[in-house]
Design a protein around this motif. Structure first.
Motif, PDB file in Angstrom:
ATOM      1  N   LEU A   1       0.885  -1.182  -0.076  1.00 37.98           N
ATOM      2  CA  LEU A   1       0.121  -0.017  -0.045  1.00 37.98           C
ATOM      3  C   LEU A   1       0.949   1.090  -0.038  1.00 37.98           C
ATOM      4  O   LEU A   1       1.849   1.364   0.840  1.00 37.98           O
ATOM      5  CB  LEU A   1      -0.828  -0.048   0.974  1.00 37.98           C
ATOM      6  N   GLU A   2       0.460   2.135  -0.840  1.00 34.00           N
ATOM      7  CA  GLU A   2       1.179   3.501  -0.846  1.00 34.00           C
ATOM      8  C   GLU A   2       0.355   4.361   0.238  1.00 34.00           C
ATOM      9  O   GLU A   2      -0.771   4.755  -0.292  1.00 34.00           O
ATOM     10  CB  GLU A   2       1.268   4.153  -2.124  1.00 34.00           C
ATOM     11  N   ALA A   3       0.813   4.835   1.147  1.00 33.49           N
ATOM     12  CA  ALA A   3       0.055   5.383   2.299  1.00 33.49           C
ATOM     13  C   ALA A   3       0.689   6.479   2.875  1.00 33.49           C
ATOM     14  O   ALA A   3       1.827   6.766   2.530  1.00 33.49           O
ATOM     15  CB  ALA A   3      -0.234   4.594   3.461  1.00 33.49           C
TER      16      ALA A   3
ATOM     17  N   ALA B   1     -10.186  -1.294  -7.942  1.00 32.97           N
ATOM     18  CA  ALA B   1     -11.251  -2.160  -7.126  1.00 32.97           C
ATOM     19  C   ALA B   1     -10.430  -2.401  -5.665  1.00 32.97           C
ATOM     20  O   ALA B   1     -11.276  -2.125  -4.543  1.00 32.97           O
ATOM     21  CB  ALA B   1     -11.346  -3.621  -7.708  1.00 32.97           C
ATOM     22  N   LEU B   2      -9.106  -2.839  -5.729  1.00 30.88           N
ATOM     23  CA  LEU B   2      -8.378  -2.873  -4.457  1.00 30.88           C
ATOM     24  C   LEU B   2      -8.202  -1.601  -3.763  1.00 30.88           C
ATOM     25  O   LEU B   2      -8.524  -1.466  -2.300  1.00 30.88           O
ATOM     26  CB  LEU B   2      -7.043  -3.645  -4.672  1.00 30.88           C
ATOM     27  N   LEU B   3      -8.064  -0.373  -4.364  1.00 33.18           N
ATOM     28  CA  LEU B   3      -7.782   0.768  -3.846  1.00 33.18           C
ATOM     29  C   LEU B   3      -9.247   1.529  -3.088  1.00 33.18           C
ATOM     30  O   LEU B   3      -9.048   1.806  -2.203  1.00 33.18           O
ATOM     31  CB  LEU B   3      -7.554   1.848  -4.846  1.00 33.18           C
TER      32      LEU B   3
ATOM     33  N   ILE C   1     -11.604   1.143   4.282  1.00 27.90           N
ATOM     34  CA  ILE C   1     -11.469   0.700   5.511  1.00 27.90           C
ATOM     35  C   ILE C   1     -10.345   1.515   6.058  1.00 27.90           C
ATOM     36  O   ILE C   1     -10.693   1.887   7.427  1.00 27.90           O
ATOM     37  CB  ILE C   1     -10.860  -0.890   5.217  1.00 27.90           C
ATOM     38  N   LEU C   2      -9.715   2.146   5.501  1.00 25.34           N
ATOM     39  CA  LEU C   2      -8.587   2.940   6.155  1.00 25.34           C
ATOM     40  C   LEU C   2      -8.535   4.560   5.779  1.00 25.34           C
ATOM     41  O   LEU C   2      -8.003   5.106   6.429  1.00 25.34           O
ATOM     42  CB  LEU C   2      -7.226   2.679   5.558  1.00 25.34           C
ATOM     43  N   GLY C   3      -9.510   5.016   4.811  1.00 28.59           N
ATOM     44  CA  GLY C   3      -9.726   6.258   4.796  1.00 28.59           C
ATOM     45  C   GLY C   3      -8.655   6.761   3.654  1.00 28.59           C
ATOM     46  O   GLY C   3      -7.996   6.053   2.836  1.00 28.59           O
ATOM     47  N   PRO C   4      -8.636   8.082   3.582  1.00 23.97           N
ATOM     48  CA  PRO C   4      -7.859   8.808   2.463  1.00 23.97           C
ATOM     49  C   PRO C   4      -6.414   8.574   2.643  1.00 23.97           C
ATOM     50  O   PRO C   4      -5.615   9.253   1.662  1.00 23.97           O
ATOM     51  CB  PRO C   4      -8.435  10.376   2.585  1.00 23.97           C
ATOM     52  N   GLU C   5      -6.002   8.176   3.733  1.00 22.39           N
ATOM     53  CA  GLU C   5      -4.495   7.965   4.052  1.00 22.39           C
ATOM     54  C   GLU C   5      -3.836   6.938   2.996  1.00 22.39           C
ATOM     55  O   GLU C   5      -2.806   7.151   2.786  1.00 22.39           O
ATOM     56  CB  GLU C   5      -4.169   7.586   5.241  1.00 22.39           C
TER      57      GLU C   5
END
Length: 178
Positions: free
Chosen positions: A101-103, A151-153, A159-163
């Motif tokens: 994930l790029e977060a 779809a994964l994004l 689940i995790l929001g805009p982060e």
């Protein structure tokens, strides 16, 4: 009695010393940064691969009136995803994926805390993709992979929001079962 315990005791002490030495001497992960010109630099700090995105107003991203550069870290999910590809109720192939994930920087702990829920949602997306034929034929075609990433994004952001900025497919393998 001591003659029987001494080899076992020495083995346990040696094993503990070897593990401790290995943990202490492992190299620090590399941090890679990319500026707008495409130049890359590396530094051995931190525990994540970081890309700093500089603004076009200045080389260092801190031009006059420019906002501070935003940084992302890459968080690799701990285990691979294994997806069966079915045809007529039979497994015809197995797909193995590794995702990262790029977060936003600093999101790592939150991602790992929510990883079981995230993995469950990712598996559902991957099963749906497999059931609609997404892993058949030229499954690495860019349009097919882009729809899977999107779809994964969407699920990750739900689940995790805009982060979460992006979902990266690090490895993908299809093993046909003959």
């Amino acid at each position: 009695m001591i003659k029987k315990l001494l080899p076992i005791l020495l083995a346990v002490v040696g094993l503990g010393a070897g593990v401790g030495g290995g943990l202490m001497l492992r190299p620090a992960p590399e941090v890679v940064s990319i500026d707008p010109c495409g130049d890359t630099g590396t530094a051995e700090t931190g525990d994540a691969h970081v890309i700093a995105t500089a603004d076009a107003h200045g080389e260092d991203g801190h031009g006059e009136g420019a906002p501070a550069a935003s940084a992302y870290e890459y968080v690799k999910l701990n285990n691979q995803f294994v997806i069966p590809d079915l045809e007529g109720g039979r497994v015809i192939s197995m797909i193995v994926l590794s995702l990262s994930l790029e977060a936003k920087t600093g999101s790592r702990e939150n991602i790992y805390a929510r990883e079981p829920k995230l993995r469950d949602a990712f598996l559902q997306v991957l099963f749906d993709h497999a059931n609609t034929g997404g892993f058949k034929g030229a499954f690495t075609d860019s349009s097919t992979m882009n729809s899977l990433r999107q779809a994964l994004l969407e699920v990750a952001q739900k689940i995790l929001g805009p982060e979460i900025n992006d979902v990266l497919v690090i490895d993908i393998v299809r093993q046909d079962i003959g």
